[in-house]
Every structure is written in C-alpha cells, then in structure tokens.
Design an enzyme around this catalytic site. Sequence first.
Site, mmCIF file in Angstrom:
data_model
loop_
_atom_site.group_PDB
_atom_site.id
_atom_site.type_symbol
_atom_site.label_atom_id
_atom_site.label_comp_id
_atom_site.label_asym_id
_atom_site.label_seq_id
_atom_site.Cartn_x
_atom_site.Cartn_y
_atom_site.Cartn_z
ATOM 1 N N GLY A 103 29.075 -16.875 3.364
ATOM 2 C CA GLY A 103 29.113 -17.458 4.694
ATOM 3 C C GLY A 103 27.918 -18.297 5.062
ATOM 4 O O GLY A 103 27.866 -18.848 6.168
ATOM 5 N N ARG A 566 -4.492 14.621 1.245
ATOM 6 C CA ARG A 566 -5.655 14.179 2.020
ATOM 7 C C ARG A 566 -6.151 15.334 2.896
ATOM 8 O O ARG A 566 -5.493 15.711 3.866
ATOM 9 C CB ARG A 566 -5.264 12.974 2.878
ATOM 10 C CG ARG A 566 -4.955 11.733 2.051
ATOM 11 C CD ARG A 566 -4.088 10.739 2.787
ATOM 12 N NE ARG A 566 -2.708 11.216 2.845
ATOM 13 C CZ ARG A 566 -1.627 10.414 2.822
ATOM 14 N NH1 ARG A 566 -1.788 9.119 2.710
ATOM 15 N NH2 ARG A 566 -0.416 10.910 2.897
ATOM 16 N N GLU A 790 -11.575 3.022 -6.173
ATOM 17 C CA GLU A 790 -11.279 2.178 -5.026
ATOM 18 C C GLU A 790 -12.465 1.284 -4.676
ATOM 19 O O GLU A 790 -12.431 0.539 -3.706
ATOM 20 C CB GLU A 790 -10.895 3.045 -3.819
ATOM 21 C CG GLU A 790 -11.903 4.145 -3.532
ATOM 22 C CD GLU A 790 -11.370 5.226 -2.602
ATOM 23 O OE1 GLU A 790 -10.507 4.924 -1.772
ATOM 24 O OE2 GLU A 790 -11.836 6.375 -2.723
ATOM 25 N N SER A 809 -7.544 7.859 -10.289
ATOM 26 C CA SER A 809 -6.432 7.466 -9.425
ATOM 27 C C SER A 809 -6.873 6.257 -8.616
ATOM 28 O O SER A 809 -7.857 6.324 -7.881
ATOM 29 C CB SER A 809 -6.033 8.607 -8.487
ATOM 30 O OG SER A 809 -4.970 8.202 -7.646
ATOM 31 N N ASN A 813 -5.343 0.581 -1.577
ATOM 32 C CA ASN A 813 -5.545 0.063 -0.218
ATOM 33 C C ASN A 813 -6.997 -0.399 -0.065
ATOM 34 O O ASN A 813 -7.278 -1.544 0.306
ATOM 35 C CB ASN A 813 -5.225 1.136 0.828
ATOM 36 C CG ASN A 813 -3.784 1.607 0.748
ATOM 37 O OD1 ASN A 813 -2.948 0.954 0.144
ATOM 38 N ND2 ASN A 813 -3.500 2.740 1.351
ATOM 39 N N TYR A 897 1.087 7.717 -13.939
ATOM 40 C CA TYR A 897 1.946 8.079 -12.813
ATOM 41 C C TYR A 897 1.689 7.149 -11.642
ATOM 42 O O TYR A 897 0.678 6.442 -11.580
ATOM 43 C CB TYR A 897 1.710 9.528 -12.377
ATOM 44 C CG TYR A 897 0.362 9.783 -11.725
ATOM 45 C CD1 TYR A 897 0.197 9.679 -10.351
ATOM 46 C CD2 TYR A 897 -0.752 10.125 -12.497
ATOM 47 C CE1 TYR A 897 -1.040 9.897 -9.759
ATOM 48 C CE2 TYR A 897 -1.991 10.344 -11.913
ATOM 49 C CZ TYR A 897 -2.127 10.234 -10.540
ATOM 50 O OH TYR A 897 -3.353 10.445 -9.947
#
Length: 928
Positions: A103, A566, A790, A809, A813, A897
């Site tokens: 459409g 956390r 990080e 790990s 962020n 992982y």
Amino acid sequence: MNKKWVYAFTEGDGKNKHLLGGKGANLCEMTQIGLNVPPGFVITTEACLAYLDDPERRLPDGVLEQVRLHMAAVEEKTGKTFGGRDNPLLVSVRSGSALSMPGMMDTILNLGLNRDTLQGLIEQTGNERFGYDAYRRFIQLFGKVALGVPEAEFDAEFEAVKQAAGVKQDVGLTAANLAEIAERFLAVVERVTGRPFPADPYAQLEIAIKAVFNSWMGKRAVDYRREFKITPEMANGTAVNVVAMVFGNMGDEGDNWSATGVGFTRDPGTGENVMYGEYLTNAQGEDVVAGIRTPKPVAELERERPDIYRQLVELKNRLEAHYREVQDYEYTVERGVLYVLQTRNAKMNAQALVRSSVDMVAEGLIDRRQALLRIQPDMLEQLLFPRLNPQARARAVARGLPASPGAASGVAVFDADRAEKRGRAGEKVILVREETKPEDIHGFFAAQGILTSRGGKTSHAAVVARGMGKPCVAGAEGIHVDVRLRQAVVGETVFHEGDAITIDGTTGNVYLGEVPMIEAEFSPELATLLGWADEMARLKVMANADTPADAERALKYGAMGIGLCRTERMFNDVERLPIVIEMIVAETAADRQAALNRLLPIQREDFKAILKVMAPRPVTIRLLDPPIHEFLPSEQQLVEEIATLRHLADTVRGMHVLAEAAEFMSRLSGEHPQVQKLADPALVNEAIRKKEAMLKKVRMLHEVNPMLGHRGVRLGLTFPEIYSMQIRAILEAAAECQQEGLEVHPEIMVPQVCTAQELKRVKAWVEEIRQDVESAHGVKLAFKFGSMLEVVRACLRAENLAEEAEFFSFGTNDLTQATFSFSREDAENKFLPMYNQNKILQDNPFEVLDVKGVGKLMQLAVQWGRSTRPEMKVGICGEHGGHPASIRFCHQIGLSYVSCSAPRVPIARLAAAHAAILEGGETVDKAA
C-alpha cells in the site's frame, strides 16, 4: 547502448528481486512454473532510478520503445488491441520494490480506457454496467495517482449520485448512474488540472509509469522505509508491472460469475495451516484491500463456488511448496476462470511466524536453520506485550474482525496527523478511522493500535498493522465514526477524541476506558523455537537482574545466568536508605562500620536469595558503582528542609502538638518516625542537626563531573569497608547456599577499573575474606573474580588486568560515553538526532553498538586479555547486550556471553543463533 529495461513475464529471472522488484520477480516465476497469470511485462528498478536521477524527470532512452514491443507481445497472447475500438486490451500498472511495502506505492487499474475503447469493452462483454464501472474506476484512480487530483473531489461527486439514486453501496448503482459518475469525474479532472483527461492509451501509459516511479519517493513510502530501516542495499527503486487486465466485476451469476480476493497460505495472525482470506463477488481488487466493502471469508466460497474453492486450495499448496514460505496472494475470477495476480512472502506478526516456522519444520518444508532465520529477533518483542486480564470482566461495546492480534489502550484519535503529533508527545493513542488508507501510515507508526469501522482482515489497515505487530480491529460496523466531529457513536454511547479506549485484536472486541493487562506467556512453539536457537548459538545469554523477583523473571525468559546484578539498586530500598545515609554521613570509620554492620545481613540475604533462584547458573555481582552522593538528597532540597525545620522550631517552642508541624513531619516519617507527633521541640532540633550534617556531606562530596569522578573502584579504595562488607555478604551467601546443598557460582565484578593495581588491592581483600568465610563455614567456595571494562585505559591494558581478573564484562554504556566524549543525556537531548538525520553518525551509538570505535576497543581488549589468560570469559552487560546487530558483532569478536534486560532475553537468544548461522554463510530473505 541498447540497455534492456523491460522483461516479459516469460523471461524475467524470478530470483532477481533487486532488478524486477518482488512483485515482478514473482509474476515471472509464477508464469514460468505454469500458474495462470495474465500476460505482461516488468519495467526494471534500474529504469526507475535513472528516471528519478534525471532533473527533467524523463524516462530513459529506449524504455518507451521496449514497452511498445512488449505490449505487442501481450496483444498477440490475448488477441486484444491496446487502444483498439473492437476488442480493447486494458492493463494494470503496478508498483513493486525488492521488499514488500504493502500500500505504500501506487497502482492504476483499467488503463487504456477512453470513450472509444469503452464502447468496445461494452460490446465485447455485452455488459454496459460493467463497462461504465471500469471507466469511472479508471478515471478516479488515474486522476488521483497520476494527475494529483484530491480524492475528496471525486468522493463528493460519487456521494451526490448515490444519494440522488437512493443507494448506499456502489453495487446498487445502475449503468446510467455509473455513466453519470464517469462524466462528473472527467469534469473534475479538467476543472482541477486545467486540461482534459488524456485519451491516448500510450500517453496514459507513459504518465502512469512516471507516477509509479514517483511514488517511490512519496511521503508514505519514505516514511515506511525509514520506520522499517529499509536501506538502498535492501531495496532501491520500484519496478513497474504492466499486466493484462482480468475483471472480477463482470457479474455474480451463472457463467458471468466473477470475483476478486486476497488469500494467505496460512493464517497470518496465528500461523495455523488453514485456508485464510476474503473475497468479493462482482468487484475489483482495490475494493478488498481498501476496506470500502466488508468482504466475505473464503470459507463461504466453498459453499458458493466449490469448483473455484478447490482451485484456490490447489493454488495455496502449490505456492507454499514452491516458495517454502507463507504466501500472501491476490487473485481474480473472470467468468469462472481463476487468475493469480500476485504472490509475496506474507507479512505476519511474531506469533504467526513462530508457529508457522515450527509447523513447517515438522511438515518437512524447511529445516531448523531456515525456521530460525525466518524471524527477525526484534519481532519477538511482540510476543512479550501484555494481554487483557481475563479477570477484569470488562464489557465490550462493539466487536469487529480480529485483524491483528494483541491488545492496546490509548486515547482515541481520528486522523493520522493528530495521532503522529500526540504520539510524539508521549501519549498512547488508538487511531480510529472509517477505513485507513496508505496515506495514514505515519499515524500507524505513532499509534498503539488501529480501529476501523469498515474493512476486513486483508484490508490495508490489517495488513500493515500485522507487519508492524500492532493490534488492529477492523470492520467494527457497530461503531459509526464521524471524523469531522471527531467522535464515534456506539449504540447510545459516544466517545470523543481524547477519550480512552481499549482494543483487542485477538478477539475483535472494543472497550471504553482502559482495561487492565497481564504479562504475556510463552507459547509451546516459542519454547521449541528458542530451544533450537540455544542449540545453534555459541554465545550464552544472561540477564541483568537486581532482585530475586527479577531473577525469577529472567529464568522465565530463558536466561542462562545473571550477567549483571547492580548492588546499588538494593541500597535504594526505602527501609535501607536511612542506614545507607547513616553510613555516608558518618564522621568516623567506626560509625561507618556500625552502619555497614547493619547492612551486611541485609545484603547477604539479597545475594543468597538471588543465588538460590539461579542455582546452578552463574551470577555476576557488581560492587557499588555510582557516586555515593546519589543516595543523598540534593543540596537545594536540604537547604529548603532545614529552613522549614527552623521555622517549625520557632513555632513549636513551648507547644506539645502542632498541626503544621505534624503535617510536615509526616513527610519525614520514613526518615524520622519518632517525630510523627511533636512531643518535644528537642526532636526538631535533632532533625535539624542531622539535616545539617547531611548538607555538609553533600557539599563535601560535590563534584563537577561526578560520572567521571569518585565512583566505582575509586570509591571502594577510598572507603575499603564498603567493598569489604559487600564481598563478605556475597561469599557468606554462597557459603550458606553450599551448606544447604546448592551449587552456586557467584562472580565478583569490580567497576570503573583503569589499572591492574586497583584490581590487586580489591583481590587481596577478597582473598582475605574468602579464607575467613571458608574457615567459619567449613566449605570450599567456588567463585570468580573479574572486572568491568568501561574505561578506555582498561581496554588498552587488558593483558595486565587479565593477570588479576578471571573474567571481563564490557559496560558499553559508559565505554561509549568515554570513547565519544559524549554525555548520553546531553547528547541525546541536543545534537545526536541531528547527527543521525544528517548521516554524521549512522546510528545512535547508545542504541546500536559503535563497532568502528567502541567495537575496535572491545576487539583489542578480547585479544590482549586472552593473550594473558587464554580461557578468559568475556561478556557484555550494557544495553547493547540485547540489540541484535550488536549481538552479532559480539559473536564475531569471540565474546562468551551477552547480558540484557529480562524481556529482551528471548530476542538475544534468537539473535545469538542468527549470528552463529549467518557465520556459516547462510542468508536471510529480508522479503520475509
């Protein structure tokens, strides 16, 4: 250069969808496998792109000449003449890109009609009403699509004739009525455009080809591609399909019985292997998909025309056996002869895709790999949406057709523009229309669900909603929609724009108000499919979870452990926060330790409960990460509270109970329950003292940039008693679990590390506490010690960190913020949308992992870390851990992982399987 721009259906490569478009390629393939397809040809997407690149919008040299040659071949096959008076050939001109965009682009039917060919058509068929019906349809469609005449101009004339004739449906109009409508439509075109309607069929064809090419850049097509992230590599330009017309509106009785319909080889809402579709007698295809008339379910065809029904069953089976994919097909029956006009991979919701994938494996049509690749991981989000709570006992005010499963609540909005505006403002809206049109697509994107009072399960609204995974109720004829007044009437009830309604696309029910929802449940088919995914994936999928309830939810979604727990989330509990504040404002190590001693058993029980839920799966527990000022009120809040307390101290002096004081102190009751009632002004002074101590601490802890300041391991090294308490709580919880016979695998993770020296110091505390706990409990603890990556320096020193850490790990962020020097909140609110829009950055790096920058750091860290510790376990626990493209990158660089929020675990499991399968060279048919 004699470039080939046009291919006959008998010669086009059915696998080359990029050149011929999906519709054209399938028309070629169906013709070549012997299905009854009307003859025709395809003008390629290359011609479209060349046309759009020409500043003067001219068709490429040779296109019209090749079109005339192929039209002559169609004339020969049909025995008809294009533009001929005696036996006229009419054609449809249809769009079709490499990916199905239902459409979103334009189609023109009955092209080739003018006053002369109309008379020939009437003489040829002996059906005057049919001739004028085809003519008025052509003028309206060509006028709207090719000449830009507003549809409302035609609608007004059409309604005027219907009212004068006293009929409600177009099927009630006579040949004379339709002839009048055609003349009115011709007058509308001349009045609006300033030119008479083009009569020359080849002039009509050239204009129509250009119009279809132009529709590739039309607003709804551009919006659709942007929403579904269709890149030029996936689909670039539209082909044009010119097909000999066959007519479903030549009658509904005896030898003239004609019809048009849309079918799916399986139920696109559930995936069940049944005949599914709708048809209309004495109608053209646009009547079905536009929702102008409510069609009949295909089951009625078995009773009405069993011979045609049997042919459709055979067609369904042949299409699916050939394409090995659920097909969405269109057909027309002209005077008892069945023609197939189109097939494409069906747009289905996730529920239907999952069930059909599992069933098709059982039927031997596809293998498990193909079953997994049929479903894009993000589509599984649809299965995790809530459904109506059956205990709510809500009463439906109307019922329509269950066109797209799922439930949604929102405020009713009666046009697409308002839906888009209110949706962007954060409101949940339900788009309510008589019937939807392709121009409404931007309203679909903004809406939670769609409700129409007309149309069927194969109408435009239903098809698009299913493709988006949004609930849709179509053809709710008990609802009268008045778009002009922005209201709908249901019996004696009226709901207006802005009123809350709820729709259930699974049952077709419509409710006034907001009906409570409950969480979705896994179907057996989804469990089976994800089981296959786990077998094929190399990446494990963990969940981010901070409480036992979160952990149980993660297990329900299939998490293989917890990749991020956390600990600061535990501190924020309303009963614990006062103890945490005491710990922060303590002036001496002894006072701080006293508060920590009260927190120790609380944290130990938290960790023990989570370990028990996840046993024997690993649980990665991150030591305290945020700056401790985050647990304290802001400076401004404390200043205001102290001022108010001082005012109260003056007021209550000499008084026992004061209403004003009680009201204020009740707000502080969680922090100072002893002063709910003022019995002694000294209590107010005590509250002031505590607030002032807190204010002093807040000012002392103030940082210009706290996210790059005193947090994570830096805080732990400054106040070692905090980390020591948390480490002891983790190891004592593990020891108690082991004493109870449980196999547990805690992992202690240190955040914000930038040097191996930080890890060495924390590791020394871990070793000291381990010996103490093992001695006290008489057990040998099994746990891992590791680090978050990080900080950019940590990635660059991964080989040194690996001497101390047993696992890494990635906290992507913070790593993304550090790599870009972006503050996420400021970037997303200020310049990132502009960067994405102007292609300075392809994606928001906080949503899609930046593989060229952040990804390169990750890849280096993995290589260097494993150069020191070859069996190093490496994962990711940032938000990218649930993003399919990011998961594929994580697979490619050898991560062990990914960890994501619990509801995204199924998505990550499927994405991990896709990554493993696609590594082997398999491809995904994006057209699915």
